[in-house]
Design a protein around this motif. Structure first.
Motif, short mmCIF file in Angstrom:
data_model
loop_
_atom_site.label_atom_id
_atom_site.label_comp_id
_atom_site.label_asym_id
_atom_site.label_seq_id
_atom_site.Cartn_x
_atom_site.Cartn_y
_atom_site.Cartn_z
N PHE A 606 0.84 -1.21 0.00
CA PHE A 606 0.00 0.00 0.00
C PHE A 606 0.87 1.26 0.00
O PHE A 606 0.56 2.24 -0.68
CB PHE A 606 -0.93 -0.01 1.22
CG PHE A 606 -2.11 -0.92 1.07
CD1 PHE A 606 -3.18 -0.56 0.27
CD2 PHE A 606 -2.14 -2.14 1.71
CE1 PHE A 606 -4.27 -1.40 0.15
CE2 PHE A 606 -3.22 -2.99 1.58
CZ PHE A 606 -4.30 -2.62 0.80
N GLY A 607 1.96 1.22 0.77
CA GLY A 607 2.86 2.37 0.76
C GLY A 607 3.49 2.58 -0.61
O GLY A 607 3.64 3.72 -1.07
N LEU A 609 2.16 1.74 -3.44
CA LEU A 609 1.11 2.20 -4.33
C LEU A 609 0.87 3.69 -4.20
O LEU A 609 0.74 4.41 -5.20
CB LEU A 609 -0.18 1.41 -4.03
CG LEU A 609 -1.44 1.84 -4.79
CD1 LEU A 609 -1.29 1.56 -6.27
CD2 LEU A 609 -2.66 1.09 -4.24
N ASN A 610 0.85 4.18 -2.97
CA ASN A 610 0.51 5.59 -2.74
C ASN A 610 1.69 6.54 -2.98
O ASN A 610 1.48 7.69 -3.37
CB ASN A 610 -0.01 5.77 -1.31
CG ASN A 610 -1.30 5.00 -1.08
OD1 ASN A 610 -2.13 4.89 -1.97
ND2 ASN A 610 -1.46 4.45 0.13
N THR A 611 2.90 6.08 -2.74
CA THR A 611 4.06 6.97 -2.84
C THR A 611 4.76 6.93 -4.20
O THR A 611 5.45 7.88 -4.56
CB THR A 611 5.09 6.61 -1.76
OG1 THR A 611 5.52 5.25 -1.93
CG2 THR A 611 4.50 6.80 -0.38
N VAL A 614 0.84 5.62 -7.95
CA VAL A 614 -0.21 6.60 -8.26
C VAL A 614 0.37 7.95 -8.67
O VAL A 614 -0.09 8.56 -9.65
CB VAL A 614 -1.17 6.73 -7.07
CG1 VAL A 614 -2.17 7.85 -7.32
CG2 VAL A 614 -1.90 5.40 -6.82
N PRO A 615 1.40 8.50 -7.99
CA PRO A 615 1.97 9.77 -8.47
C PRO A 615 2.55 9.70 -9.87
O PRO A 615 2.60 10.74 -10.56
CB PRO A 615 3.07 10.06 -7.42
CG PRO A 615 2.63 9.34 -6.19
CD PRO A 615 1.97 8.11 -6.69
N LEU A 632 0.16 -0.37 -11.79
CA LEU A 632 -1.17 -0.33 -11.20
C LEU A 632 -1.98 -1.55 -11.62
O LEU A 632 -2.70 -2.15 -10.80
CB LEU A 632 -1.89 0.96 -11.61
CG LEU A 632 -3.30 1.15 -11.06
CD1 LEU A 632 -3.29 1.17 -9.53
CD2 LEU A 632 -3.93 2.43 -11.61
N CYS A 636 -3.52 -4.32 -9.16
CA CYS A 636 -4.96 -4.60 -9.17
C CYS A 636 -5.24 -6.09 -9.36
O CYS A 636 -6.28 -6.59 -8.90
CB CYS A 636 -5.65 -3.79 -10.27
SG CYS A 636 -5.75 -2.02 -9.93
N LEU A 642 -9.75 -3.37 -5.49
CA LEU A 642 -8.92 -2.33 -6.08
C LEU A 642 -9.05 -2.34 -7.60
O LEU A 642 -9.07 -1.27 -8.24
CB LEU A 642 -7.46 -2.55 -5.68
CG LEU A 642 -6.46 -1.49 -6.11
CD1 LEU A 642 -6.78 -0.15 -5.46
CD2 LEU A 642 -5.03 -1.93 -5.77
N ASN A 646 -10.53 0.86 -10.03
CA ASN A 646 -9.69 1.50 -11.05
C ASN A 646 -10.10 1.16 -12.47
O ASN A 646 -9.42 1.60 -13.41
CB ASN A 646 -8.23 1.09 -10.84
CG ASN A 646 -7.61 1.73 -9.61
OD1 ASN A 646 -7.19 2.88 -9.63
ND2 ASN A 646 -7.54 0.96 -8.53
#
Length: 811
Positions: A606-607, A609-611, A614-615, A632, A636, A642, A646
């Protein structure tokens, strides 16, 4: 016909001759089997030899009849017939020669006129060529001791008379007569000596005309005869008018003749040169299996040096042969490279690989594997000592890597352990060549990278039961991942090896994410250090007070140049930051491709994915967006919720301007739908939108996009995940659409899918029958605009009926 008198008074008759063959003349052999005067040496008196002319019509047919039985007695009968020819010349001079030639032609005409294929007739044709050969050999022997003009007149007169007679036969109406005449010319032309110029020209002209004969057998024999007249293929002969005309005729028939046997005759008989080899190579994709195999068994095996072919031609030839659908062609290609071509490289595999250019080759690995399969005797002789590993080259590293994979595939652990060093020593070699790669000049770096790649690929095959070796290799690979300019191929090999070294999948994911975090932190720390150092230099500048006293002109100049320097430095830092993020995303992609751990069980994911992932989608650079979407999609695939959340994002990105991004997005969508089902993936966006976007992809102008869409939809429909009549109608129209004729990927997918889809289910046939009429109307409209590029309406209608045939269904 009256039987001549004194049939065997002065002439040797063939032993055991009998009558009654289908090709014999009206004469019969003598019935007496006791020794007669024929066994005695004839006298040199012309008066005593005169009866030989009277026995010609009996003895010559007997010899022709005897040679029909077997080819084993051809040489003996040819020598006997030559003696009769000499006796006729001694007895009556030119009249005797003319009488012999007339009787010979009379008997030959009986054979040529047979209106069906007979093995006995073929033996007679073979006997005539043997007789001509014996005649020419006897003539050459006599020329050493006697006057050339006197002795050569017998053979020369006979050959000229025979050739002019055969020239009349190659234009007659009967097919088999033309075939036999051309065959006889082809078999005899190498044995005869120098022909008269007008006869040679007439012979060549007539044979050239026969290459346009309506019968393929005649064209085959005409090509065989013309092959004896073409030049040897050297450059000095290319300018000759006659040889050039023959070569051009060979090339024309080689490419365009509809008969496979004619093209095969051209393959076997055309002279090899730099101008003809590319056309011979094209026949490796011939529609006839025997022709494709003939390319490897004859011209390419007998080539003087395969370096006459360019690197690209060698690649294509070997790829065509080793990937052919026929096993016979594969075996012929393998035999050619494992016996003939390797001999031209002095039986040295390293030198052989140098001639294939392994760095840019797509077939070199298949070549080596085929070689190892065919030459099992070579495997035990291969040895790789310490000197070999310390002095690796591009070819030697490639050789040892392919050989180790071959041993693993064959489960030959003993040979594998004999070849590969222990893990610690192999790690030392990787580090050694990695350091060489880092220090190499720009022009030498590709070769160094290739060697390191081969060593990393070998590392994937090693046994890491030894804890010391495992730790050594793990530490080395971790250090290599932190390098700035590591190629993507190295990253993939390192990630795969670390997956094997790790204790389990969770440990593997944790290690890779920690490395990615270290990469991101190191880049941020470097940027902060660079900023702090620039600030320190400004504050601690001892000349700062003096600089403040400069004139206003200096200040304006300094103020104007400072923004330029700052912008360049900022652009450099941004580029380094983006390159680092690309490297992190690439490592993430390789990690996710080898991970099946559920997302809920991995808090590290999850970290990431978010850091990072996604950016990356917000970056304007296409490469960042492309990598972000791939990562991504892989994440998924580990979590259904998830993926459903998406799906709207993927559908939005599916029709971006970037074609490569569209291909990846389509692949992601199909994978997710196949994994979790249409109901789960359409829970938030609706199944109608997904179907509409899939149909839109089928109508794309990009051939690759269409092919990927067709392949994905075919998988969905065969697994009954998708059932939509409108999409099926579009697929059928695409199958007949002339715009997709050159899209082989799409056509092959539809050729398999449509037949299997309709014959596997009665319900599918019912769905097709309900919309067959609208489909046929659309196809007729398309056919009116593209009559020459589409099948006929009748054929298309019959194809639809065949798909709807219930008796063809599996049910």
């Amino acid at each position: 016909m009256a039987r001549p008198k004194n049939q065997a008074a002065e002439v040797d008759a063939p032993e055991g001759a009998t009558a009654g063959s289908s090709t014999s003349t009206a004469t019969t052999p003598p019935t007496s089997t006791k020794p007669t005067a024929a066994t005695k040496k004839p006298s040199k008196s012309r008066k005593q030899k005169q009866p030989v002319l009277e026995t010609l019509r009996t003895v010559v047919p007997t010899i022709f009849q005897e040679c029909q039985k077997s080819a084993a007695n051809h040489r003996k009968n040819a020598i006997m017939l030559r003696k009769i020819q000499e006796q006729c010349a001694e007895a009556a001079g030119e009249n005797g020669e003319a009488a012999f030639n007339k009787e010979f032609i009379r008997n030959l005409n009986v054979v040529l006129a047979i209106k069906k294929v007979e093995p006995t007739a073929d033996r007679v044709v073979q006997f005539v060529s043997t007789f001509i050969l014996c005649t020419c050999e006897k003539e050459n022997m006599d020329q050493e001791d006697e006057d050339e003009d006197e002795d050569s007149s017998i053979s020369a007169t006979f050959v000229e008379h025979l050739m002019r007679h055969l020239l009349k036969g190659i234009t007659v109406k009967e097919k088999l007569v033309r075939v036999r005449c051309c065959k006889l010319i082809a078999l005899s032309i190498n044995s005869v000596g120098a022909l008269e110029n007008d006869l040679y020209v007439e012979l060549q002209k007539s044979l050239m005309e026969r290459t346009r004969d309506k019968e393929s057998q005649v064209r085959v024999q005409a090509l065989f005869a013309l092959s004896k007249m073409q030049g040897n293929g050297d450059e000095e002969d290319d300018d000759e008018e006659e040889g050039g005309t023959i070569i051009e005729k060979f090339l024309d028939l080689l490419q365009h003749d509809p008969a496979a046997e004619v093209r095969r005759s051209a393959i076997f008989n055309i002279a090899q040169s730099k101008d003809t080899l590319p056309f011979i190579l094209e026949r490796a994709r011939d529609t006839d299996t025997y022709n494709r195999r003939a390319v490897f068994t004859k011209p390419m095996s007998e080539i003087r040096d395969f370096r006459m072919l360019s690197i690209g031609d060698r690649e294509r030839l070997l790829r065509y042969g080793l990937t052919d659908r026929d096993d016979g062609v594969k075996k012929a290609c393998t035999k050619m490279l494992a016996t003939k071509w390797i001999n031209q490289a002095d039986d040295n595999l390293i030198e052989f690989l140098e001639r294939l250019d392994v760095m840019g080759s797509s077939v070199a690995e298949d070549v080596l594997n085929a070689f190892f399969d065919y030459r099992a005797d070579v495997i035990d002789t291969l040895s790789f000592n310490d000197i070999f590993w310390v002095n690796l080259s591009v070819e030697s590293s490639f050789l040892v890597r392919v050989f180790t994979e071959f041993c693993r595939r064959k489960d030959d652990d003993a040979q594998f352990d004999k070849v590969v060093p222990e893990v610690v020593r192999h790690a030392f070699y990787i580090q050694k060549y990695s350091n060489i790669m880092q220090q190499a000049e720009e022009e030498d770096r590709p070769e160094a990278e290739f060697i390191v790649t081969q060593l990393l690929m070998i590392a994937r095959l090693l046994d890491y039961a030894d804890e010391i070796g495992r730790r050594k290799m793990f530490g080395l690979l971790r250090e290599m991942l932190l390098l700035n300019d590591l190629p993507d191929k190295h990253l993939e090999c390192i990630v795969e090896t670390m997956r094997k070294i790790s204790l389990n999948e969770k440990d593997f994911t944790r290690i890779i994410i920690e490395i990615i975090s270290d990469l991101s932190e190191s880049t941020e720390a470097e940027q902060e250090d660079a900023t702090n150092q620039s600030d320190v230099r400004i504050v601690n500048d001892p000349d700062a007070s003096r600089k403040r006293k400069h004139s206003a002109v200096d200040k304006s100049r300094r103020n104007s140049s400072a923004p330029v320097v700052d912008e360049a430095d900022k652009a450099r830092k941004d580029l380094e930051s983006m390159l680092n993020k690309i490297r992190c995303l690439t490592i993430t992609k390789y990690m996710l491709e080898r991970s099946s751990e559920h997302l809920q069980e991995s808090s590290y994911m999850f970290g990431l994915l978010n850091t990072l992932v996604v950016p990356a989608l917000a970056y304007p650079e296409e490469v960042m967006q492309d990598l972000g979407l791939q990562c991504l999609g892989l994440i998924c695939s580990l979590e259904k919720a998830l993926a459903a959340d998406n799906m709207d994002l993927f559908l939005t990105c599916a029709f971006a301007e970037n074609a490569s991004t569209l291909l990846h997005v389509l692949s992601i969508m199909f994978d997710l739908i196949l994994t979790f089902g249409m109901a789960s993936m359409s829970s938030q966006v609706g199944e109608e939108r997904i179907n509409a976007d899939l149909k839109r992809a089928l109508e794309s102008e990009e051939p690759e996009v269409q092919a990927v869409a067709v392949e994905g939809i075919a998988k969905l429909m065969l697994t009954k995940v998708l059932r939509d009549a409108e999409i099926l109608r579009t697929l059928i129209i695409l199958y007949f659409d002339p715009a997709t004729a050159k899209n082989n990927h799409l056509r092959q997918c539809l050729s398999y899918f449509l037949q299997v889809y309709f014959h596997s289910s009665y319900d599918n046939q019912v769905m097709l029958s309900e919309m067959a009429v609208p489909i046929m109307v659309k196809l007729i409209e398309m056919h009116q605009e593209n009559k020459n590029e589409m099948p006929t309406c009748v054929n298309m209608g019959q194809q639809l009926l065949e798909w709807c045939e219930p008796r063809r269904g599996l049910e």
